[in-house]
Design an enzyme around this catalytic site. Structure first.
Site, PDB file in Angstrom:
ATOM      1  N   ASP A   1       0.994  -1.196   0.090  1.00  0.00           N
ATOM      2  CA  ASP A   1      -0.022   0.100   0.083  1.00  0.00           C
ATOM      3  C   ASP A   1       0.862   1.325  -0.066  1.00  0.00           C
ATOM      4  OD1 ASP A   1       0.911  -0.422   2.578  1.00  0.00           O
ATOM      5  OD2 ASP A   1      -0.951  -0.788   3.423  1.00  0.00           O
TER       6      ASP A   1
ATOM      7  N   HIS B   1      -6.995  -4.562  10.188  1.00  0.00           N
ATOM      8  CA  HIS B   1      -6.904  -4.514   8.572  1.00  0.00           C
ATOM      9  C   HIS B   1      -5.309  -5.309   8.307  1.00  0.00           C
ATOM     10  CE1 HIS B   1      -4.680  -0.287   9.680  1.00  0.00           C
ATOM     11  NE2 HIS B   1      -3.696  -1.128   9.309  1.00  0.00           N
TER      12      HIS B   1
ATOM     13  N   GLU C   1      -9.498  -1.888   5.226  1.00  0.00           N
ATOM     14  CA  GLU C   1     -10.317  -1.645   6.434  1.00  0.00           C
ATOM     15  C   GLU C   1     -11.588  -2.285   6.789  1.00  0.00           C
ATOM     16  OE1 GLU C   1      -8.721   0.370   8.692  1.00  0.00           O
ATOM     17  OE2 GLU C   1      -8.307   2.374   7.842  1.00  0.00           O
TER      18      GLU C   1
HETATM   19  C1  GLP Z   1      -0.396   0.623   8.628  1.00  0.00           C
HETATM   20  C2  GLP Z   1      -0.003  -0.247   7.664  1.00  0.00           C
HETATM   21  C3  GLP Z   1      -0.358  -1.703   7.763  1.00  0.00           C
HETATM   22  C4  GLP Z   1       0.274  -1.974   8.853  1.00  0.00           C
HETATM   23  C5  GLP Z   1      -0.456  -1.384   9.963  1.00  0.00           C
HETATM   24  C6  GLP Z   1       0.099  -1.901  11.456  1.00  0.00           C
HETATM   25  O1  GLP Z   1      -1.966   1.031   8.816  1.00  0.00           O
HETATM   26  N1  GLP Z   1      -0.837   0.237   6.426  1.00  0.00           N
HETATM   27  O2  GLP Z   1       0.217  -2.422   6.487  1.00  0.00           O
HETATM   28  O3  GLP Z   1       0.323  -3.372   8.910  1.00  0.00           O
HETATM   29  O4  GLP Z   1      -0.217  -0.078   9.846  1.00  0.00           O
HETATM   30  O5  GLP Z   1       1.266  -0.940  11.703  1.00  0.00           O
HETATM   31  P1  GLP Z   1       2.073  -1.521  13.135  1.00  0.00           P
HETATM   32  O6  GLP Z   1       3.053  -2.782  12.493  1.00  0.00           O
HETATM   33  O7  GLP Z   1       2.949  -0.084  13.082  1.00  0.00           O
HETATM   34  O8  GLP Z   1       1.339  -1.672  14.261  1.00  0.00           O
END
Ligand code: GLP
Length: 241
Positions: free
Chosen positions: A67, A138, A143
Site C-alpha cells: 500500500d 486491517h 479496513e
Molecule cells: C499501517 C499499514 C499496515 C500495517 C499497520 C500496522 O496502517 N498500512 O500495513 O500492518 O499499519 O502497523 P504497525 O505495525 O505499526 O502496528
C-alpha cells in the site's frame, strides 16, 4: 494457520527474517510482497545484517508493496516509498527498478489502482507476502467493512487508523485520509503469507483473526482460508490465546 510463538519483538523479528531469508535463498529471483508499519522494521534490519554478512543476495529479487498513502510525495519521510527505501532498499543490492509500490502521487484513483493491479498481475505471483496487522484487523489498508474488496483500490482510512498513525506526523491534520492498497484477492493469491504481530495491544485482535469468524469486519480473518499462512507473534501478542 501455523502460529510460531516468539519470546519478544527481537525474537519475532529474527524468526520472521529466517522465513523471508529462506525464500530468497531457495529462489533468488523470487517476488517478495512487502509491508510497512513499525512491526516489520526489526525483520528488515535482520535481512540487512544478513546481506552485509554476505549471506543474502537481492540482485534478482523483485518486490511489490501492499500500500501507499495517496497524496504523499516519495520524498516525504512518512510515505511508504521513503520507508521502504530507508529500511531496506537502499541498504541491500536490490535493483530499484525491481521494486514496486502504488503511485501515491497519481491523483486519478482509478488509474493508480488499475496500473498497480497490472503490475502485480504481471509479476507472475507473489512467492511470499509479508503482512502486519492493524489494531482493527486491517491488512494493507483493507479496513473493516461489509465486504472484502478483491483488487487494488483507494480507501478512506478509518478514524482508528488515522489516530494510530498520527504519532508519525506533526499533527493529525497532516495524516493522509486516503490510501491505495492491494485488495484481498491480491493478498490471497500469494503462494505463502507471513504475518508478524507484536505487543499486548494486538492480543485481542490477533485472537479474533485466528479463532474468530471469517468476516469483513475483521479483514485479516480471511487468512484462515489461505493454505499457507505462518503467523510469527510474540508472547505479548499471543497472551489472550
Ligand atoms: C499501517 C499499514 C499496515 C500495517 C499497520 C500496522 O496502517 N498500512 O500495513 O500492518 O499499519 O502497523 P504497525 O505495525 O505499526 O502496528
Amino acid at each position: 494457520m501455523r502460529v510460531i510463538k516468539a519470546k519478544d519483538y527481537a525474537d519475532m523479528s529474527k524468526k520472521a527474517a529466517d522465513i523471508m531469508a529462506a525464500q530468497v535463498l531457495m529462489k533468488p529471483e523470487c517476488v517478495l510482497g512487502l509491508a510497512t508499519g513499525s512491526t516489520p522494521i526489526g525483520l528488515y534490519q535482520n535481512l540487512v545484517e544478513r546481506y552485509q554478512a554476505g549471506e543474502l543476495d537481492f540482485s534478482a529479487v523483485r518486490t511489490v508493496n501492499l500500500d501507499e498513502y495517496k497524496g504523499l510525495p516519495k520524498e516525504n519521510d512518512q510515505s511508504y516509498y521513503y520507508f521502504m527505501n530507508d529500511n531496506l532498499f537502499s541498504k541491500v543490492n536490490i535493483d530499484p527498478k525491481n521494486t514496486n509500490l502504488p503511485d501515491g502521487m497519481e491523483p486519478d484513483s482509478n488509474k493508480a489502482c488499475e496500473d498497480y493491479n497490472k503490475i502485480i498481475d504481471s509479476m507472475g505471483g507473489v512467492d511470499i507476502q509479508l503482512l502486519g496487522l492493524g489494531h482493527n484487523g486491517h491488512i494493507g489498508f483493507n479496513e473493516p467493512g461489509d465486504s472484502f474488496v478483491p483488487d487494488v483500490h483507494c480507501v478512506d482510512l478509518t478514524q482508528t487508523t488515522i489516530e494510530a498513525n498520527k504519532r508519525f506526523f506533526a499533527s493529525i491534520d497532516e495524516v493522509p485520509k486516503q490510501a491505495y492498497t492491494m485488495g484481498i484477492r491480491n493478498i490471497m493469491f500469494a503462494k505463502k503469507i507471513l504475518v508478524v504481530v507484536s505487543g499486548k495491544d494486538k492480543a485481542p485482535i490477533l485472537k479474533e483473526v485466528i479463532n474468530g469468524p471469517i468476516t469483513p469486519k475483521v479483514q485479516a480473518s480471511v487468512l484462515q482460508l489461505h493454505p499457507d499462512v505462518t503467523i510469527v507473534a510474540d508472547e505479548d501478542a499471543l497472551s489472550m490465546m
